[in-house]
Design an enzyme around this catalytic site. Structure first.
Site, short mmCIF file in Angstrom:
data_model
loop_
_atom_site.label_atom_id
_atom_site.label_comp_id
_atom_site.label_asym_id
_atom_site.label_seq_id
_atom_site.Cartn_x
_atom_site.Cartn_y
_atom_site.Cartn_z
N GLU A 264 0.90 -1.21 0.01
CA GLU A 264 0.01 -0.02 -0.08
C GLU A 264 0.95 1.24 -0.22
O GLU A 264 1.71 1.32 0.84
CB GLU A 264 -0.82 0.00 1.49
CG GLU A 264 -1.84 0.89 1.14
CD GLU A 264 -1.73 1.91 2.45
OE1 GLU A 264 -1.75 1.59 3.46
OE2 GLU A 264 -1.56 3.17 1.92
N CYS A 301 -1.74 8.50 4.74
CA CYS A 301 -1.67 8.06 3.21
C CYS A 301 -3.12 8.68 2.61
O CYS A 301 -3.23 8.49 1.47
CB CYS A 301 -1.84 6.41 3.04
SG CYS A 301 -2.79 5.58 4.25
P1 NAP Z 1 9.84 3.61 2.62
O1 NAP Z 1 11.02 4.21 2.48
O2 NAP Z 1 8.95 3.09 1.48
O3 NAP Z 1 10.39 2.68 3.43
C1 NAP Z 1 9.37 1.49 4.02
C2 NAP Z 1 10.01 0.30 4.79
O4 NAP Z 1 10.50 -0.45 3.53
C3 NAP Z 1 11.28 0.66 5.33
O5 NAP Z 1 11.46 -0.28 6.49
C4 NAP Z 1 12.54 0.52 4.44
O6 NAP Z 1 13.58 -0.23 5.21
C5 NAP Z 1 11.84 -0.49 3.60
N1 NAP Z 1 12.56 -0.41 2.19
C6 NAP Z 1 12.46 0.70 1.62
N2 NAP Z 1 12.97 0.48 0.29
C7 NAP Z 1 13.47 -0.60 0.10
C8 NAP Z 1 13.99 -1.45 -0.71
N3 NAP Z 1 14.37 -1.11 -2.09
N4 NAP Z 1 14.43 -2.73 -0.34
C9 NAP Z 1 13.99 -3.13 0.97
N5 NAP Z 1 13.45 -2.33 1.70
C10 NAP Z 1 13.34 -1.50 1.75
O7 NAP Z 1 8.84 4.54 3.66
P2 NAP Z 1 9.26 5.43 5.06
O8 NAP Z 1 10.31 4.99 5.39
O9 NAP Z 1 8.08 4.84 5.69
O10 NAP Z 1 8.94 6.93 4.47
C11 NAP Z 1 9.70 7.49 3.37
C12 NAP Z 1 8.77 7.99 2.61
O11 NAP Z 1 7.49 7.08 2.15
C13 NAP Z 1 7.78 9.02 3.06
O12 NAP Z 1 8.52 10.33 3.08
C14 NAP Z 1 6.53 8.99 2.27
O13 NAP Z 1 6.80 9.82 0.81
C15 NAP Z 1 6.36 7.84 1.92
N6 NAP Z 1 5.30 6.91 2.84
C16 NAP Z 1 4.05 7.05 2.16
C17 NAP Z 1 2.86 6.57 3.04
C18 NAP Z 1 1.70 6.52 2.29
O14 NAP Z 1 0.71 6.04 3.00
N7 NAP Z 1 1.54 7.11 1.33
C19 NAP Z 1 3.21 6.08 4.27
C20 NAP Z 1 4.52 6.06 4.87
C21 NAP Z 1 5.54 6.68 3.93
P3 NAP Z 1 14.70 0.83 5.87
O15 NAP Z 1 14.04 2.01 6.49
O16 NAP Z 1 15.63 -0.23 6.85
O17 NAP Z 1 15.68 1.38 4.60
#
Ligand code: NAP
Length: 527
Positions: A264, A301
């Protein structure tokens, strides 16, 4: 107590050499506990234990799973203030939000407990044999949902309780009979460890097999990548960015045995402002949307990141009033300096587009990690041309798109990427006049809202929290509500199987008294 270690089944372990700390965005300093990232051996051990646990857990009765899920809920509540305080120190969110999210988490666990205790969720279907049928006899066929195997759940940054360690994905997978390995979110590892300890205690107290739950720390993408590629993992639940979700989806698809990734991801949740309805209540909608855009510092979200209208005096006045409302709301603290940094970067990138004009920006001084909310506007034709303006800016930021006419409005809607929600500000007459707009919106979203706001996600069976890609990787499923259990099961048929060897759900006697589709009729009766 927070140890900084991984829960490998019922055992605590810290073999890895990489360590990290969480961060308090309110005080802008690191928290004290040191977390040990799971090593490759620890990951393998957690997955192997989960695969072993699956052999027993997959056939455990719904009644026993219900006892386990309710015990998790009780153990989470027993963590008391230690959990709430850790949550606040790792997110910058207020205690009231922590309590609310804990309540939601406990409610989700108990709702799944009720579901599996009652048992009808397996969608049992029975077609009895017709031996005398010609030209060939009809066999006896009986179908039900069965669990798919160990599931990896990625904790979400913006919901440390309700969409993380024992959140919706975990509750649904355990309810289905799938062991869960959580890839803890690094921003709230302490909150994650406390909740993990509650799940492990509940599992031990209710005699669940060791390995039915593990919680692994990580502060980089390697642990998650290794988990998704592990041959014994059979499904993935993810909430976060499009980039992260897509990377994991691609990784899972490239495995020798591809597995489903239910991610999601981003959504800008378009709100369509139809002229008559807007004109009748400009002040009211401006006030409502100023609050919705800034709710939770825009870190939901379902945040309304896009407002679509047709050029008119009423739309101009709405933009002015919304701008005024937004700048009078006190800025809030973001979850983490990285999320704050991403907000600032993405907002600046959007505002650097020459087609976009800024109409409101909170200009007074803000504390570190506090987000300045902003509103911008753009013409419909420019929005259609510049796809970068279609991207989510995670935080309290919204764009108003001013379309020339209904035709352009419909085109803008039809060109949007898939979304979790779409909202209509509409009066009754417009519901008929703008049918094509409504249909275009329905085609892009998972949930449509009538004269309201998209923020606020009710947890109930009729909620769809998902949508066409990239809102989620599979629009046929929801991440919220009891039907999210369907992501973790597969249909399975028994043909001509002896009655006494069938699962309880499919026996002639219907011992669980569940609702079943028997020869085309829904019934609770025995055969
Ligand atoms: P994220 O960067 O997507 O990371 C979420 C989880 O997935 C983290 O545990 C991260 O691990 C892991 N991950 C990310 N990329 C990966 C990859 N290529 N391979 C393996 N694991 C991976 O999201 P976030 O840290 O929660 O937030 C960052 C950004 O995501 C926010 O600024 C926002 O833009 C977006 N976000 C959107 C929503 C929504 O509902 N729309 C919700 C939350 C976040 P690590 O942290 O250990 O690297």
């Amino acid at each position: 107590m927070i140890t900084g270690k991984n829960h490998i089944g019922n055992r605590l372990s810290a073999l890895g050499s990489k360590t990290y700390k969480t961060f308090n965005p309110q005080s802008n300093i690191e928290n004290g506990h040191v977390f040990s990232e799971a090593s490759k051996d620890e990951i393998d051990e957690a997955v192997n234990l989960a695969a072993e646990a699956f052999k027993a857990f997959r056939t455990i009765s719904g009644v026993k799973k219900a006892v386990f899920l309710r015990a998790i809920a009780d153990e989470i509540l027993n963590l008391g203030d230690a959990l709430l305080d850790t949550y606040c120190s790792e997110t910058g969110l207020p205690k009231g939000r922590a309590e609310g999210e804990r309540g939601r988490t406990v409610f989700q666990l108990r709702t799944f407990a009720d579901l599996v205790e009652k048992g009808s969720w397996v969608e049992a279907s029975i077609d009895t044999a017709i031996p005398e049928r010609t030209p060939v006899p009809k066999p006896d066929l009986r179908k039900m949902s069965i669990p798919i195997g160990p599931i990896v759940v990625f904790g979400a940054s913006n919901f440390p309780l309700a969409y993380s360690t024992a959140g919706g994905d975990t509750a649904a997978a355990l309810a289905a009979g799938c062991p869960v390995i959580v890839k803890s979110h690094p921003m709230h590892a302490g909150t994650g460890e406390l909740v993990a300890s509650a799940v492990v205690r509940a599992g031990q107290d209710t005699d669940m097999p060791n390995g039915v739950f593990s919680n692994l720390n990580s502060s980089g993408i390697e642990v998650g990548q290794h988990l998704v590629q592990h041959p014994k993992v059979k499904g993935v639940g993810f909430t976060g960015s499009i980039r992260g979700g897509r990377a994991l989806y691609d990784l899972a698809a490239k495995r020798q045995e591809p597995i489903p990734v239910f991610a999601e991801m981003g959504s800008i949740n378009p709100v369509v402002l139809l002229p008559e309805a807007l004109k009748k209540n400009i002040d009211g909608w401006a006030e409502t949307y100023a609050k919705s855009i800034t709710l939770g510092t825009g870190q939901f979200c379902t945040n309304p990141g896009l407002l679509l209208g047709i050029k008119s005096d009423a739309l101009d006045e709405f933009i002015k009033k919304l701008a005024d409302g937004i700048v009078h709301i006190e800025p809030g603290c973001m979850l983490h300096p990285n999320i704050f940094g991403a907000y600032e970067k993405n907002k600046s990138r959007a505002l650097a587009q020459s087609e976009l004009s800024l109409v409101a920006d909170f200009e007074n001084h803000v504390t570190t990690n506090y987000a300045r909310q902003a509103l911008a506007k753009v013409d419909g034709a420019d929005f259609l041309e510049n796809l970068s303006l279609h991207q989510e800016v995670f935080g309290p930021f919204s764009i108003v798109v001013q379309c020339e006419d209904v035709k352009e409005l419909e085109l803008v809607i039809s060109k949007l990427e898939g979304q979790l929600t779409g909202t209509l500000i509409v009066d009754n007459k417009e519901m008929i006049e703008y049918q094509s707009i409504i249909e275009a919106l329905k085609n892009r979203v998972g949930r449509i809202i009538f004269n309201g706001v998209p923020t606020g996600v009710e947890v109930c069976p009729s909620m769809t929290h998902g949508g066409p890609y990239p809102a989620s990787t599979d629009s046929r499923f929801t991440a919220v509500g009891i039907h999210s259990i369907k992501r973790w099961v597969r249909p399975f048929s028994f043909q001509d199987w002896p009655n006494d060897l069938l699962p309880e759900e499919l026996k002639n006697e219907n011992p669980l008294k569940i609702k079943r589709l028997v020869n085309g009729e829904w019934t609770n009766n025995k055969i």
